[in-house]
Write an enzyme that holds these catalytic residues in place. Structure first.
Site, PDB file in Angstrom:
ATOM      1  N   VAL A   1       6.305   2.152  -3.424  1.00  0.00           N
ATOM      2  CA  VAL A   1       6.547   0.847  -3.975  1.00  0.00           C
ATOM      3  C   VAL A   1       5.763   0.711  -5.197  1.00  0.00           C
ATOM      4  CG1 VAL A   1       5.987  -1.511  -3.407  1.00  0.00           C
ATOM      5  CG2 VAL A   1       7.126   0.201  -1.694  1.00  0.00           C
ATOM      6  N   LYS A   2       4.680   0.923  -5.405  1.00  0.00           N
ATOM      7  CA  LYS A   2       3.613   1.096  -6.484  1.00  0.00           C
ATOM      8  C   LYS A   2       4.222   1.914  -7.474  1.00  0.00           C
ATOM      9  CE  LYS A   2      -0.708   0.978  -3.718  1.00  0.00           C
ATOM     10  NZ  LYS A   2      -1.775   1.609  -3.372  1.00  0.00           N
TER      11      LYS A   2
ATOM     12  N   ASN B   1       0.722  -1.180   0.090  1.00  0.00           N
ATOM     13  CA  ASN B   1       0.006  -0.050   0.103  1.00  0.00           C
ATOM     14  C   ASN B   1       1.036   1.306   0.021  1.00  0.00           C
ATOM     15  OD1 ASN B   1       0.785  -0.356   2.414  1.00  0.00           O
ATOM     16  ND2 ASN B   1      -1.089   0.444   3.520  1.00  0.00           N
ATOM     17  N   CYS B   2       2.233   1.178  -0.278  1.00  0.00           N
ATOM     18  CA  CYS B   2       3.090   2.095  -0.160  1.00  0.00           C
ATOM     19  C   CYS B   2       3.203   2.840  -1.799  1.00  0.00           C
ATOM     20  CB  CYS B   2       4.498   1.823   0.091  1.00  0.00           C
ATOM     21  SG  CYS B   2       5.663   3.054  -0.019  1.00  0.00           S
ATOM     22  N   ASN B   3       2.808   4.195  -1.815  1.00  0.00           N
ATOM     23  CA  ASN B   3       2.846   4.663  -3.085  1.00  0.00           C
ATOM     24  C   ASN B   3       4.154   4.747  -3.891  1.00  0.00           C
ATOM     25  OD1 ASN B   3       0.104   5.438  -3.058  1.00  0.00           O
ATOM     26  ND2 ASN B   3       0.490   7.342  -2.248  1.00  0.00           N
TER      27      ASN B   3
END
Length: 109
Positions: free
Chosen positions: A12-13, A8-10
């Site tokens: 990481v996305k 859910n980390c932006n």
């Protein structure tokens, strides 16, 4: 190649999207589900320096006492305090965080 982080980390996305767009295969290691070992954290500390591996801007870190901030076992239990993503290639950590230019330099051939 392995990408470490939480789903859910932006940041990481963004890293995952960049890898997919550039057709670079990777395995995702979810800190929340799979955890992390003291040995792996120590490896990353040796490569990047402990002060860069710890996510000092996150709420998890800010809530810690000074003693907890210096305790590697606390990071193992509270993986949100680890800066992410971390990318390993051939078992060696090569990237911390997501900066497009760094990914292009280290991963594009």
């Amino acid at each position: 190649m392995k990408l470490y982080g939480i789903p859910n980390c932006n940041t990481v996305k963004k890293a995952q999207d960049w890898l997919k767009e550039n057709q670079i295969d990777f395995e995702f290691h979810d800190f929340k589900k799979k955890g992390i070992t003291a040995g792996k954290l120590t490896e990353w500390f040796n490569v990047f320096g402990w002060e860069k591996v710890i996510n000092k801007n996150g709420l998890t870190f800010k809530k810690l006492s000074k003693e907890e901030q210096a305790d590697i076992s606390y990071l193992m239990q509270n993986t949100s305090a680890i800066k992410r993503p971390i990318v390993e290639q051939d078992g060696k950590a090569i990237l911390l965080g997501f900066i497009v230019e760094d990914y292009q330099e280290k991963l594009k051939k």
